[in-house]
Design a protein around this motif. Structure first.
Motif, short mmCIF file in Angstrom:
data_model
loop_
_atom_site.label_atom_id
_atom_site.label_comp_id
_atom_site.label_asym_id
_atom_site.label_seq_id
_atom_site.Cartn_x
_atom_site.Cartn_y
_atom_site.Cartn_z
N LEU A 53 4.84 15.90 -59.48
CA LEU A 53 3.89 15.82 -58.38
C LEU A 53 3.08 17.10 -58.30
CD1 LEU A 53 6.07 14.21 -55.55
CD2 LEU A 53 4.82 13.10 -57.42
N ARG A 54 1.91 17.01 -57.73
CA ARG A 54 1.05 18.19 -57.62
C ARG A 54 1.65 19.22 -56.67
NH1 ARG A 54 -3.91 15.02 -54.90
NH2 ARG A 54 -2.53 13.22 -55.07
N ASP A 55 1.38 20.47 -56.94
CA ASP A 55 1.84 21.56 -56.09
C ASP A 55 0.80 21.79 -55.00
OD1 ASP A 55 3.44 23.71 -55.21
OD2 ASP A 55 2.21 25.13 -56.34
N LEU A 56 1.23 21.73 -53.74
CA LEU A 56 0.31 21.82 -52.61
C LEU A 56 0.77 22.89 -51.62
CD1 LEU A 56 -0.17 17.98 -52.04
CD2 LEU A 56 -1.90 19.56 -52.91
N PRO A 57 0.47 24.16 -51.90
CA PRO A 57 0.83 25.22 -50.95
C PRO A 57 0.14 25.02 -49.61
CG PRO A 57 0.19 26.13 -53.09
CD PRO A 57 -0.20 24.69 -53.10
N LEU A 58 0.89 25.18 -48.53
CA LEU A 58 0.29 25.04 -47.20
C LEU A 58 -0.79 26.09 -46.97
CD1 LEU A 58 3.47 24.29 -45.07
CD2 LEU A 58 1.54 22.74 -45.47
N ALA A 59 -0.60 27.28 -47.53
CA ALA A 59 -1.61 28.32 -47.34
C ALA A 59 -2.96 27.88 -47.87
CB ALA A 59 -1.16 29.61 -48.04
N GLY A 60 -2.97 27.16 -48.98
CA GLY A 60 -4.23 26.67 -49.52
C GLY A 60 -4.84 25.59 -48.66
N LEU A 61 -4.01 24.68 -48.14
CA LEU A 61 -4.52 23.61 -47.29
C LEU A 61 -5.02 24.12 -45.94
CD1 LEU A 61 -1.76 20.95 -48.02
CD2 LEU A 61 -4.15 20.83 -48.73
N LEU A 62 -4.55 25.30 -45.55
CA LEU A 62 -4.96 25.88 -44.26
C LEU A 62 -6.05 26.93 -44.39
CD1 LEU A 62 -1.43 26.33 -42.66
CD2 LEU A 62 -3.18 24.68 -41.95
N ALA A 63 -6.44 27.25 -45.61
CA ALA A 63 -7.41 28.33 -45.83
C ALA A 63 -8.70 28.07 -45.05
CB ALA A 63 -7.72 28.48 -47.32
N GLY A 64 -9.14 29.07 -44.31
CA GLY A 64 -10.41 28.97 -43.58
C GLY A 64 -10.34 28.23 -42.27
N THR A 65 -9.16 27.75 -41.87
CA THR A 65 -9.06 26.96 -40.64
C THR A 65 -8.75 27.81 -39.41
OG1 THR A 65 -6.67 26.57 -40.90
CG2 THR A 65 -8.18 25.02 -41.97
N GLY A 66 -8.21 29.01 -39.61
CA GLY A 66 -7.78 29.83 -38.48
C GLY A 66 -6.39 29.52 -38.00
N VAL A 67 -5.71 28.55 -38.61
CA VAL A 67 -4.34 28.22 -38.22
C VAL A 67 -3.40 29.27 -38.80
CG1 VAL A 67 -2.46 26.54 -38.44
CG2 VAL A 67 -4.82 25.75 -38.10
N HIS A 68 -2.51 29.79 -37.95
CA HIS A 68 -1.52 30.78 -38.40
C HIS A 68 -0.27 30.06 -38.84
CE1 HIS A 68 0.93 34.31 -38.69
NE2 HIS A 68 1.71 33.96 -37.67
N LEU A 69 0.14 30.26 -40.09
CA LEU A 69 1.31 29.59 -40.65
C LEU A 69 2.54 30.47 -40.53
CD1 LEU A 69 2.63 27.27 -42.31
CD2 LEU A 69 1.92 28.51 -44.38
N VAL A 70 3.62 29.91 -40.02
CA VAL A 70 4.92 30.58 -39.97
C VAL A 70 5.90 29.73 -40.77
CG1 VAL A 70 6.85 31.30 -38.52
CG2 VAL A 70 4.50 31.62 -37.72
N VAL A 71 6.45 30.30 -41.84
CA VAL A 71 7.41 29.57 -42.68
C VAL A 71 8.81 29.94 -42.20
CG1 VAL A 71 8.24 29.15 -45.01
CG2 VAL A 71 5.80 29.55 -44.61
#
Length: 370
Positions: A53-71
């Protein structure tokens, strides 16, 4: 100070809701997820069968949105203090509004022996464990005749033609499909060599297969558990109103009926329409619901009255390996029409739908007609 919106869970609904709230409001949005990757859950049967399956980092999907990601893993919710507790941080994450999107997991506790002896396709790690196990198996029993079980059985049988695959179901195969849909499903399983065992209730899972309620035994080197889902107990533990299955009970605007600052989306929320219909666990439910939830939050923050959710189903798409599929067209309440689409055209249709989920996660403001 900006309104703090915290989203727990970055599956299909949580990721979309976080991005939409960030886009449609001035809120400070934080997205909390236990892993740093987005998982294409609807493809995990493919992963189990040996595909990549394709690799889908959340950081990439959130880039430019202003959403702060906490893992990090959510360990608790303090509804009185409006705070989310994390496994690896001493500091709780505080919120003004919370979006509860923790999803569901395979139910491994309802039948003795499942947790010890069965495999699932509910998470990426579990699908990889099953893939590694298949290499040493000659007979696989897939328990569950819902969409997950059907897709897993077909995928394994097609990818491993020397593998004996048995689908064990407590009721009739394809009970929710039309007559044409059921007939096509049976013909497809005959072609793939999948043995169907119906009206068989499993009472125990052992290392050598399944024990049935009537005392019978179905032999298998590997058991795939694809029946029943459970949700995290965090909502109930926090004192939020939940149903008998532990799902957050929400109103027509998807707000918690006991704590209106909490919104529920996805499998962990019990969504009922004015008609009384309960929406099923599925991407077809979750993606439009995520849009509605984000719009309702945006309306409330702007001083507008949110609209109740309106919803209708269009179809159920079932992959039957990589070159075949069944699309069951349904009425608005999800009951089957007689019309179906099958074969290669249905496989292309299904693939387009699955690819469309990732397009939606990248651009969640597009119409969610999946």
């Amino acid at each position: 100070m900006a309104i703090r919106v915290v989203v727990v869970g970055a599956g299909y609904t949580g990721l979309a809701a976080a991005k939409l709230v960030a886009r449609w409001t001035d809120a400070a949005v934080t997205l909390i997820n236990a892993e740093d990757r987005f998982v294409e859950r609807v493809r995990l049967h493919q992963l189990a069968a040996g595909q990549q399956l394709r690799d889908l980092p959340l950081a990439g999907l959130l880039a430019g949105t202003g959403v702060h990601l906490v893992v990090d893993r959510v360990t608790g919710i303090d509804a009185e203090e409006k705070a989310v507790r994390l496994e690896n941080s001493a500091r709780a994450v505080r919120y003004d509004m919370l979006i509860y999107a923790l999803g569901s997991a395979a139910d491994m506790d309802s039948v003795p022996g499942v947790a010890e002896h069965a495999y699932t396709v509910a998470t990426a790690d579990e699908a990889v464990r099953l893939r590694e196990r298949i290499d040493d198996s000659s007979v696989v029993a897939v328990v569950g005749g819902g969409l997950t079980g059907i897709e897993a059985a077909a995928e394994l049988a097609e990818a491993h033609p020397d593998l004996k695959v048995r689908l064990v179901n407590g009721g009739e195969l394809g009970a929710g499909l039309s007559r044409r849909g059921r007939d096509y499903l049976r013909r497809t399983f005959d072609r793939l060599g999948v043995e169907v065992v119906e009206q068989a209730r499993v009472s125990e899972v052992r290392a050598d297969g399944l024990v049935l309620a009537d005392g019978g035994h179905i032999g298998a080197d590997t058991v795939v558990w694809a029946t029943g889902f459970t949700v995290p107990g965090l909502a109930g533990e926090a004192g939020l109103a939940v149903d008998e299955e532990g799902r957050l009970v929400v109103d027509e605007m998807l707000r918690s009926v006991s704590h209106p600052e909490v919104t529920g989306v996805g499998d962990a929320a019990a969504v009922r329409l004015r008609s009384g219909q309960e929406l099923r666990m599925a991407c077809a439910t979750g993606l439009p619901s995520a849009q509605h939830a984000a719009r309702a939050i945006a309306d409330r923050l702007a001083g507008r009255a949110p609209r109740p959710i309106r919803f209708r189903y269009l179809n159920q798409c079932i992959s039957l390996g990589r070159r075949d599929a069944l699309v069951q067209f349904v009425h608005a309440d999800d009951s089957p029409r007689e019309a179906v689409l099958t074969g290669r055209k249905a496989a292309l249709y299904k693939e387009a739908i699955v690819r469309g989920t990732i397009l939606f996660e990248r651009y969640p403001a597009i119409p969610a007609s999946l």
